[in-house]
Design an enzyme around this catalytic site. Structure first.
Site, short mmCIF file in Angstrom:
data_model
loop_
_atom_site.label_atom_id
_atom_site.label_comp_id
_atom_site.label_asym_id
_atom_site.label_seq_id
_atom_site.Cartn_x
_atom_site.Cartn_y
_atom_site.Cartn_z
CG ASP A 141 -2.22 0.52 0.98
OD1 ASP A 141 -2.35 1.60 0.76
OD2 ASP A 141 -3.13 -0.16 0.88
CG HIS A 193 -5.35 3.77 1.01
ND1 HIS A 193 -5.13 2.22 0.59
CD2 HIS A 193 -6.76 3.52 0.67
CE1 HIS A 193 -5.79 1.60 0.06
NE2 HIS A 193 -7.18 2.23 -0.10
CG ASN A 214 -13.68 1.23 -4.95
OD1 ASN A 214 -14.04 0.01 -4.29
ND2 ASN A 214 -12.82 1.85 -4.10
CB SER A 245 -9.44 0.18 -0.15
OG SER A 245 -8.34 0.43 -1.29
#
Length: 704
Positions: free
Chosen positions: A187, A246, A348, A427
């Site tokens: 990430d 994130h 998404n 996520s």
């Protein structure tokens, strides 16, 4: 999104958006403090919008995958041949090429001297693929994060609880904490946080490009997240974005400290998180992510020290449009071969996940998102047959408490204070699954294989919750919302594995083609495809598939016996424009599959299939009926053929018949059981149908 000051007062924070269809993010502030409804840009939700965005992209990095076994050492002669191939391609395409590095999978990363649009990229790819040793050439696209933007806050973590749409983590915690298991989070990197103190093991920063890294250096052993803020250059709308932190949010869902009287809880609070930095400013490159997957799972990457604590689980809360790159698939296959389970976000874009990577790669657990009450997050989550399970990702809308609460940092650009915030997206769904896998592996008497882990998750999810609300076989979003307690119990051996979900109906067949009949007005979007099939009889010759006309750029893929893929085909001309042909002078009989794939949006395309039909017998069918006194009657039917045909049984001529009705009967008496194989051939030749077989089991008297 919200953030907290040290005092605990929550202040509203502006909406942050990533305009790429695959990375659209909703960051939600608590309704009580947000001062009104959310506003922002609605993400493109159709395949056409996603294809349009991809069509406009320009790239200057490519991954060249070679046919050589990556486990074999590259000889000096092979290395020279590769360099010569690059030099020739550079000359033919009119661009400068700089080799950057070789991936752990054996593929090479190259960079051109300027960014290339879709057409120029294809010209370079065509030039590179003139080298017969090249298996595939793919843009080294950027992938992006997949979020929609006695622990005091545990009561607000509905996503862990039972009966609220959560994963039933409380029941799992009675069986396992995940102790001893490492979860690699690939990430944005890590930030210090009080609720993650002691949760990290040594990771690595795999970002090679300095502009993406923004930390002043390339690859190194420091996975610290310096922030991924930008001034608008990372999205097509030019909208600035604050740092997302994130990776910290994902890590908190996996393994935030639990029962420590602070903040929030994590799914596998006894597990360790290995932060592996692959996303920086504007996302991260596929080549970096592929190497990170190899390293995190215990494989070797040139120039990087081996991982002292290989992960049993990898979480990929990231993605982008397009098919699964060969280099990415090779890295995933290597990780799974080393026993590491790979969990990925479905994406998404409210679209079929088959168009988004790495969710569409093989050997991964792809995770869709749900909100409270097991309801599918239709406002953003991808779906489709490539999705395996669902997990809480949040509703994506207010109230904020309907989303996923986890650890964060308060800094708008650089790191500041520890806070907690609600995010939404696939996520956020993926680390619920990754954490559950850690619980399962810690509870299992012996480590489970990735295939066993997937089977347990899929079966227990369906048995516990059934399909999420709003999902079905016609709109698949996985077998169900995972049930952590049930999955851990099965992994430990305390409960049996429940039955698999009932199989879905078969996918629609490819559109049948007719010999000599042209299909016109074919339309296909960039990175999308249309499928056809043609039945070719025995003895046919000069099989031709000709694609031509129209606008845009499409490519034809042809394969006998199975549908073609990006790397498995019998013919793929791969040229610029729509004029491509595949020709087979002596084709095998059977079904030939044709896929037309859009390199860019293409319309008005025509496809002409043809072959020379010799008129041999074909479409032979046989039906056996058991008669009394150990006799068996076999009815044979076929089409085509000469005036007289020979009937063969088990390789020997049985009889010759006039081919008037294209049928005949064979009756034989054999005591016992066995198999008979038949062919029908033009008289006096071996111009024959494909063989068919029947099984028989004789009987004294036919049952009534």
């Amino acid at each position: 999104m919200s953030k907290q000051k040290k005092s605990g007062v929550i202040r509203s924070r502006k909406m942050k958006w990533t305009a790429l269809a695959v990375a659209t993010a909703i960051v939600v502030a608590p309704a009580a403090y947000s001062g009104g409804k959310l506003n922002g840009f609605k993400p493109p939700s159709t395949a056409a919008a996603a294809a349009s965005a991809r069509q406009k992209e320009s790239v200057d990095r490519f991954i060249v995958t070679y046919r050589q076994d990556p486990t074999q050492r590259l000889s000096a002669a092979s290395a020279d041949s590769r360099m010569q191939g690059l030099a020739t391609a550079a000359r033919d395409a009119g661009v400068g090429i700089e080799p950057l590095r070789t991936l752990a999978t054996g593929a090479s990363v190259i960079r051109t001297d300027r960014k290339l649009d879709r057409a120029a990229s294809k010209a370079l790819m065509i030039a590179l693929m003139k080298d017969p040793n090249v298996l595939a050439v793919e843009p080294d696209r950027r992938l992006t994060r997949q979020f929609v933007p006695n622990d005091p806050a545990y009561a607000q973590q509905w996503h862990y609880q039972a009966g609220t749409g959560g994963i039933n983590a409380e029941g799992a915690w009675d069986l396992s904490s995940g102790a001893g298991v490492v979860v690699a989070v690939l990430d944005t990197g890590s930030t210090p946080h009080v609720d993650l103190a002691g949760a990290y093991v040594a990771g690595y920063d795999f970002i090679d490009d300095l502009d993406t890294a923004v930390d002043g250096d390339g690859r190194d052993a420091d996975p610290n997240d310096p922030g991924d803020w930008h001034s608008g250059e990372c999205n097509i709308f030019g909208i600035p974005e604050d740092s997302s932190w994130h990776g910290t949010h994902v890590a908190g869902t996996v393994a935030a400290a639990t029962d420590n009287g602070i903040g929030v809880a994590g799914v596998a609070h006894g597990a360790k998180v290995q932060p592996v930095r692959v996303l920086g400013k504007c996302g991260g490159f596929i080549s970096d992510i592929a190497d990170a997957i190899t390293w995190a799972s215990g494989g070797s990457v040139a120039g990087v020290p081996d991982n002292a604590t290989p992960a049993e689980v990898i979480n990929l809360s990231l993605g982008g449009g397009g098919s699964c790159p060969a280099a990415m698939q090779a890295a995933i296959d290597g990780a799974v071969g080393r026993g590491t389970t790979v969990v990925v976000a479905a994406g998404n874009s409210s679209s079929d996940a088959s168009g988004f990577t790495p969710a569409n790669c093989d050997n991964v657990i792809a995770v869709a998102a749900t909100g409270p009450d097991y309801e599918f997050a239709a406002g953003y989550s991808n779906f489709g047959d490539t999705v395996d399970v669902a997990a809480p990702g949040g509703s994506g809308v207010t109230p904020a408490e309907d989303n996923i609460l986890s650890t964060l940092n308060s800094g708008a650009t650089v790191q500041e204070d520890d806070v907690y915030a609600w995010y939404a997206g696939t996520s956020m769904a993926a680390p619920h699954v990754a954490g559950t896998v850690a619980l399962m592996q810690a509870a299992a008497p012996m480590p489970k294989t990735p295939a066993e882990i997937e089977e347990i998750l899929v079966n227990t999810a369906y048995a516990a919750t059934g399909f999420p609300v709003g999902c079905s076989y016609s709109k698949s979003c996985g077998s169900g919302v995972i049930d952590a307690r049930y999955a851990v119990s099965v992994a430990s051996g305390a409960e049996p594995l429940p039955d698999a979900p009932p199989p879905p109906p078969p996918p629609p067949p490819a559109t049948p083609l007719e010999n000599g009949v042209t299909v016109t007005d074919i339309e296909v979007l960039a990175d999308e495809s249309v499928r056809y099939e043609l039945a070719v009889p025995n003895g046919a010759s000069n099989l031709l598939f000709a694609m031509y006309g129209g606008t845009g750029d499409a490519d034809i893929y042809v394969r006998h016996g199975d549908e073609p893929t990006d790397t498995a085909y019998d013919c793929r001309p791969f040229s610029a424009g729509n004029n491509e042909t595949c020709f087979f002078p002596a084709p095998e009989s059977g079904t030939w599959y044709v896929t037309i794939k859009g390199f860019s949006n293409a319309a008005g395309v025509s496809l002409y299939p043809s072959f020379v039909d010799p008129g041999w017998p074909r479409a032979l069918e046989a039906e056996a009926t058991q008669l009394n006194n150990h006799r068996t009657r076999v009815q044979l039917q076929w089409t085509h053929g000469a005036r007289f045909v020979d009937i063969y049984r088990n390789g020997a001529i049985l009889k010759t018949v006039r081919n008037r009705n294209h049928s005949t009967t064979d009756t034989f008496r054999i005591i016992g059981s066995g198999t008979m194989t038949y062919e029908v051939c033009n008289n006096g030749t071996r111009e024959c149908s494909d063989p068919v077989s029947i099984d028989y089991a004789s009987q004294k008297r036919r049952s009534r």
